[in-house]
Scaffold this motif. Structure first.
Motif, PDB file in Angstrom:
ATOM      1  N   ILE A  79       0.833  -1.207   0.000  1.00  0.00           N
ATOM      2  CA  ILE A  79       0.000   0.000   0.000  1.00  0.00           C
ATOM      3  C   ILE A  79       0.866   1.256   0.000  1.00  0.00           C
ATOM      4  O   ILE A  79       0.625   2.207  -0.755  1.00  0.00           O
ATOM      5  N   GLN A  80       1.907   1.245   0.809  1.00  0.00           N
ATOM      6  CA  GLN A  80       2.732   2.448   0.981  1.00  0.00           C
ATOM      7  C   GLN A  80       3.499   2.834  -0.279  1.00  0.00           C
ATOM      8  O   GLN A  80       3.851   3.998  -0.460  1.00  0.00           O
ATOM      9  N   ARG A  81       3.741   1.872  -1.166  1.00  0.00           N
ATOM     10  CA  ARG A  81       4.473   2.223  -2.381  1.00  0.00           C
ATOM     11  C   ARG A  81       3.540   2.626  -3.524  1.00  0.00           C
ATOM     12  O   ARG A  81       3.980   2.858  -4.647  1.00  0.00           O
ATOM     13  N   ASN A  82       2.247   2.746  -3.235  1.00  0.00           N
ATOM     14  CA  ASN A  82       1.268   3.162  -4.238  1.00  0.00           C
ATOM     15  C   ASN A  82       0.805   4.586  -3.980  1.00  0.00           C
ATOM     16  O   ASN A  82       0.742   5.043  -2.829  1.00  0.00           O
ATOM     17  N   ASN A  83       0.460   5.271  -5.051  1.00  0.00           N
ATOM     18  CA  ASN A  83      -0.132   6.602  -4.950  1.00  0.00           C
ATOM     19  C   ASN A  83      -1.644   6.457  -5.099  1.00  0.00           C
ATOM     20  O   ASN A  83      -2.129   5.920  -6.099  1.00  0.00           O
ATOM     21  N   PHE A  84      -2.413   6.921  -4.114  1.00  0.00           N
ATOM     22  CA  PHE A  84      -3.860   6.745  -4.155  1.00  0.00           C
ATOM     23  C   PHE A  84      -4.555   7.829  -3.339  1.00  0.00           C
ATOM     24  O   PHE A  84      -3.948   8.480  -2.486  1.00  0.00           O
ATOM     25  N   ASP A  85      -5.850   7.985  -3.615  1.00  0.00           N
ATOM     26  CA  ASP A  85      -6.699   8.887  -2.832  1.00  0.00           C
ATOM     27  C   ASP A  85      -7.594   8.116  -1.869  1.00  0.00           C
ATOM     28  O   ASP A  85      -7.874   8.566  -0.763  1.00  0.00           O
ATOM     29  N   VAL A  86      -8.060   6.954  -2.343  1.00  0.00           N
ATOM     30  CA  VAL A  86      -9.037   6.174  -1.581  1.00  0.00           C
ATOM     31  C   VAL A  86      -8.556   4.733  -1.446  1.00  0.00           C
ATOM     32  O   VAL A  86      -8.216   4.087  -2.440  1.00  0.00           O
ATOM     33  N   LEU A  87      -8.532   4.240  -0.218  1.00  0.00           N
ATOM     34  CA  LEU A  87      -8.152   2.853   0.053  1.00  0.00           C
ATOM     35  C   LEU A  87      -9.404   2.024   0.298  1.00  0.00           C
ATOM     36  O   LEU A  87     -10.223   2.342   1.160  1.00  0.00           O
ATOM     37  N   TYR A  88      -9.551   0.950  -0.479  1.00  0.00           N
ATOM     38  CA  TYR A  88     -10.691   0.044  -0.338  1.00  0.00           C
ATOM     39  C   TYR A  88     -10.230  -1.163   0.487  1.00  0.00           C
ATOM     40  O   TYR A  88      -9.321  -1.883   0.093  1.00  0.00           O
ATOM     41  N   VAL A  89     -10.873  -1.358   1.619  1.00  0.00           N
ATOM     42  CA  VAL A  89     -10.487  -2.429   2.544  1.00  0.00           C
ATOM     43  C   VAL A  89     -11.666  -3.374   2.739  1.00  0.00           C
ATOM     44  O   VAL A  89     -12.807  -2.927   2.919  1.00  0.00           O
ATOM     45  N   ILE A  90     -11.407  -4.673   2.684  1.00  0.00           N
ATOM     46  CA  ILE A  90     -12.454  -5.672   2.918  1.00  0.00           C
ATOM     47  C   ILE A  90     -12.206  -6.351   4.268  1.00  0.00           C
ATOM     48  O   ILE A  90     -11.092  -6.801   4.550  1.00  0.00           O
ATOM     49  N   ASP A  91     -13.248  -6.402   5.088  1.00  0.00           N
ATOM     50  CA  ASP A  91     -13.175  -7.145   6.359  1.00  0.00           C
ATOM     51  C   ASP A  91     -13.475  -8.611   6.049  1.00  0.00           C
ATOM     52  O   ASP A  91     -14.613  -9.069   6.201  1.00  0.00           O
ATOM     53  N   TYR A  92     -12.461  -9.331   5.616  1.00  0.00           N
ATOM     54  CA  TYR A  92     -12.669 -10.699   5.147  1.00  0.00           C
ATOM     55  C   TYR A  92     -13.284 -11.585   6.218  1.00  0.00           C
ATOM     56  O   TYR A  92     -12.710 -11.787   7.283  1.00  0.00           O
ATOM     57  N   PHE A  93     -14.498 -12.079   5.924  1.00  0.00           N
ATOM     58  CA  PHE A  93     -15.227 -12.991   6.802  1.00  0.00           C
ATOM     59  C   PHE A  93     -15.417 -12.413   8.204  1.00  0.00           C
ATOM     60  O   PHE A  93     -15.545 -13.148   9.172  1.00  0.00           O
ATOM     61  N   GLY A  94     -15.436 -11.080   8.287  1.00  0.00           N
ATOM     62  CA  GLY A  94     -15.691 -10.396   9.559  1.00  0.00           C
ATOM     63  C   GLY A  94     -14.465  -9.917  10.280  1.00  0.00           C
ATOM     64  O   GLY A  94     -14.568  -9.224  11.295  1.00  0.00           O
ATOM     65  N   VAL A 103      -1.244   2.760   7.463  1.00  0.00           N
ATOM     66  CA  VAL A 103      -0.952   2.923   6.032  1.00  0.00           C
ATOM     67  C   VAL A 103      -1.718   4.073   5.385  1.00  0.00           C
ATOM     68  O   VAL A 103      -1.567   4.318   4.193  1.00  0.00           O
ATOM     69  N   VAL A 104      -2.545   4.773   6.149  1.00  0.00           N
ATOM     70  CA  VAL A 104      -3.290   5.893   5.574  1.00  0.00           C
ATOM     71  C   VAL A 104      -2.933   7.190   6.279  1.00  0.00           C
ATOM     72  O   VAL A 104      -2.658   7.204   7.485  1.00  0.00           O
ATOM     73  N   ALA A 105      -2.937   8.271   5.523  1.00  0.00           N
ATOM     74  CA  ALA A 105      -2.711   9.607   6.067  1.00  0.00           C
ATOM     75  C   ALA A 105      -4.062  10.312   6.210  1.00  0.00           C
ATOM     76  O   ALA A 105      -5.097   9.809   5.756  1.00  0.00           O
ATOM     77  N   ARG A 106      -4.065  11.490   6.821  1.00  0.00           N
ATOM     78  CA  ARG A 106      -5.320  12.223   7.036  1.00  0.00           C
ATOM     79  C   ARG A 106      -6.023  12.561   5.723  1.00  0.00           C
ATOM     80  O   ARG A 106      -7.247  12.651   5.667  1.00  0.00           O
ATOM     81  N   LYS A 107      -5.243  12.736   4.659  1.00  0.00           N
ATOM     82  CA  LYS A 107      -5.833  13.103   3.375  1.00  0.00           C
ATOM     83  C   LYS A 107      -6.565  11.943   2.711  1.00  0.00           C
ATOM     84  O   LYS A 107      -7.412  12.145   1.829  1.00  0.00           O
TER      85      LYS A 107
END
Length: 325
Positions: A79-94, A103-107
């Motif tokens: 994640i840290q080596r990618n440039n992105f605005d929005v991170l999509y996270v899945i809570d796999y099986f809860g 891995v996320v900043a305030r922006k």
């Protein structure tokens, strides 16, 4: 506590979140993406339901992928080596991954796909966040999805009429109940209706509200939720005593499935068919990311309250017999 006023209407404290309800996780995702912004750059996990990618393509949204570890936890370096605005996270099986906060900043904006969870709860450490689920995946509801968000979404995009797929889904569910309990209809009849409903939701691109039948069933679901998940946790524990060395570990309080990771997953699935045991696969290959091994190895055993200890022991016995063959 000293009260300035005693009695009258009960006051409320705002949680600072916007809340919405739609007919499906797909509709919720469409609403979220249009509210968060279709011109932003999104980062998706390499293991996900193909429908997610289809919706991103439908809305012509720019996306790339980040890697996961073998236990389905996020690969922070990826994640840290990618440039992105929005991170999509899945809570796999809860399961919720605590590494998100590292891995996320305030922006950044985080979309939390709580597909397997009954409750949508904002993590304390995230400022820009949207969470949603799908009751079709974890309950008897034919439709329904809740959204919680720090970002105001366009509620006007949610159409008030019930989705057509919901009607046919409930028709198939009713037929299946009568087949199992009253010898009415046939297996082929209700499966055909289920497929009709799935074809409808695949073609639907409008955002609808939850059906009235599902809304009232949702009240019952929450009323009985603790009892339901107490049974699920007990069923999960039985399976874990047999398969803990073959499983994807799950620490959620709200299990819906016990997930096995097997090299010969498809052979097991075919073996169980002859005993009328049909285990779901999460998820079929998403096509463009076939290199992720989870698509070929995971198989899920439902643990909901339809099933007793005897059911769990029968399924586990057959799987163990297969694994020793």
């Amino acid at each position: 506590m000293n009260l300035k006023v005693f009695g009258g209407e009960i006051e409320t404290k705002s949680d600072g979140l916007f809340s919405y309800i739609t007919d499906s996780g797909r509709s919720s995702l469409r609403l979220i993406l249009q509210g968060v912004g279709i011109t932003k750059k999104y980062l998706l996990p390499v293991f996900l339901c193909k429908v997610i990618i289809d919706i991103f393509k439908e809305l012509k949204i720019n996306y790339s992928f980040y890697d996961l570890k073998g236990d389905l936890s996020i690969d922070a370096k990826s994640i840290q080596r990618n440039n992105f605005d929005v991170l999509y996270v899945i809570d796999y099986f809860g399961n919720k991954d605590e590494k998100i906060k590292t891995v996320v900043a305030r922006k950044h904006i985080v979309i939390e796909d709580c597909v397997f969870l009954p409750l949508i709860e904002k993590p304390d450490h995230l400022n820009n966040w949207v969470g949603f689920n799908s009751f079709r995946k974890i309950s008897a509801l034919a439709d329904g999805s809740i959204i919680k968000s720090t970002i105001r979404l366009d509620e006007g995009l949610i159409m008030e009429q019930t989705s057509e797929f919901s009607y046919w889904k409930y028709k198939a569910k009713d037929m299946k109940y009568n087949y199992l309990n009253g010898n009415l209809y046939s297996e082929d009849e209700y499966i055909t209706i289920f497929q009709k409903a799935e074809n409808m939701i695949d073609k639907q691109n409008g955002i609808h509200t939850i059906s009235k039948r599902s809304l009232f069933k949702l009240f019952d679901f929450y009323l009985n939720m603790e009892k339901e998940f107490q049974i699920r946790r007990a069923n999960y524990k039985i399976l874990d005593e047999h398969f803990q060395h073959h499983s994807i570990k799950n620490n959620t309080a709200y299990p819906s499935f016990y997930v096995l990771c097997l090299e010969n997953r498809d052979d097991l699935r075919n073996y169980l068919f002859q005993y009328s045991i049909f285990l779901p696969v999460h998820w079929p290959s998403a096509g463009e990311i076939l290199h992720n091994s989870h698509y070929a190895k995971l198989i899920s055993i439902p643990v909901d309250s339809r099933y007793t200890e005897d059911n769990m022991l029968r399924v586990s016995g057959l799987i163990n017999k297969f694994l020793k063959m």
